[in-house]
Design a protein around this motif. Structure first.
Motif, PDB file in Angstrom:
ATOM      1  N   SER A 121     -26.790 -30.551  -7.409  1.00 16.55           N
ATOM      2  CA  SER A 121     -26.992 -29.526  -8.432  1.00 16.55           C
ATOM      3  C   SER A 121     -27.688 -30.088  -9.673  1.00 16.55           C
ATOM      4  CB  SER A 121     -25.651 -28.917  -8.842  1.00 16.55           C
ATOM      5  OG  SER A 121     -25.021 -28.323  -7.744  1.00 16.55           O
ATOM      6  N   VAL A 122     -27.289 -31.264 -10.116  1.00 17.44           N
ATOM      7  CA  VAL A 122     -27.913 -31.887 -11.278  1.00 17.44           C
ATOM      8  C   VAL A 122     -29.371 -32.245 -10.970  1.00 17.44           C
ATOM      9  CG1 VAL A 122     -27.868 -33.937 -12.761  1.00 17.44           C
ATOM     10  CG2 VAL A 122     -25.760 -32.696 -12.273  1.00 17.44           C
ATOM     11  N   ALA A 138     -31.339 -30.746  -8.814  1.00 16.45           N
ATOM     12  CA  ALA A 138     -32.090 -29.492  -8.778  1.00 16.45           C
ATOM     13  C   ALA A 138     -32.343 -28.969 -10.187  1.00 16.45           C
ATOM     14  CB  ALA A 138     -31.340 -28.456  -7.950  1.00 16.45           C
ATOM     15  N   LEU A 139     -31.386 -29.149 -11.078  1.00 16.78           N
ATOM     16  CA  LEU A 139     -31.565 -28.729 -12.466  1.00 16.78           C
ATOM     17  C   LEU A 139     -32.688 -29.527 -13.141  1.00 16.78           C
ATOM     18  CD1 LEU A 139     -30.358 -27.031 -14.861  1.00 16.78           C
ATOM     19  CD2 LEU A 139     -29.074 -29.089 -15.413  1.00 16.78           C
ATOM     20  N   ALA A 187     -22.182 -32.430  -3.987  1.00 18.06           N
ATOM     21  CA  ALA A 187     -22.599 -31.108  -4.445  1.00 18.06           C
ATOM     22  C   ALA A 187     -22.991 -31.135  -5.927  1.00 18.06           C
ATOM     23  CB  ALA A 187     -21.487 -30.095  -4.208  1.00 18.06           C
ATOM     24  N   ILE A 188     -22.226 -31.842  -6.732  1.00 19.11           N
ATOM     25  CA  ILE A 188     -22.546 -31.944  -8.160  1.00 19.11           C
ATOM     26  C   ILE A 188     -23.855 -32.697  -8.369  1.00 19.11           C
ATOM     27  CG2 ILE A 188     -21.806 -33.002 -10.330  1.00 19.11           C
ATOM     28  CD1 ILE A 188     -18.940 -32.292  -9.534  1.00 19.11           C
ATOM     29  N   SER A 189     -24.067 -33.796  -7.639  1.00 24.81           N
ATOM     30  CA  SER A 189     -25.291 -34.579  -7.809  1.00 24.81           C
ATOM     31  C   SER A 189     -26.524 -33.810  -7.333  1.00 24.81           C
ATOM     32  CB  SER A 189     -25.190 -35.919  -7.087  1.00 24.81           C
ATOM     33  OG  SER A 189     -25.092 -35.713  -5.686  1.00 24.81           O
TER      34      SER A 189
END
Length: 63
Positions: free
Chosen positions: A13-14, A16-17, A9-11
């Motif tokens: 999100s990063v 997508a950012l 989930a964190i990867s």
């Protein structure tokens, strides 16, 4: 097992950012080339299909 889902989930999100930042930069003109058109007249012209190729060879200096 919970940490794997958290890291995914964190990867995502990063990623997508960074994708959003890249798309913003492209749309705002950050990658527009403003230097090349100003110096284009300094570049050598390519031999086109309508030009006489023998004239170009006669003007070239031997190496």
């Amino acid at each position: 097992m919970y940490i794997i889902f958290l890291m995914i989930a964190i990867s995502v999100s990063v990623a997508a950012l960074f994708l959003g930042a890249f798309l913003w930069a492209v749309r705002s003109g950050q990658y527009d080339d403003e230097y090349t058109p100003a110096v284009r007249m300094l570049f050598d012209n390519e031999v086109g299909p309508g030009s006489n190729k023998t004239e170009k060879k006669a003007t070239e200096r031997p190496v």
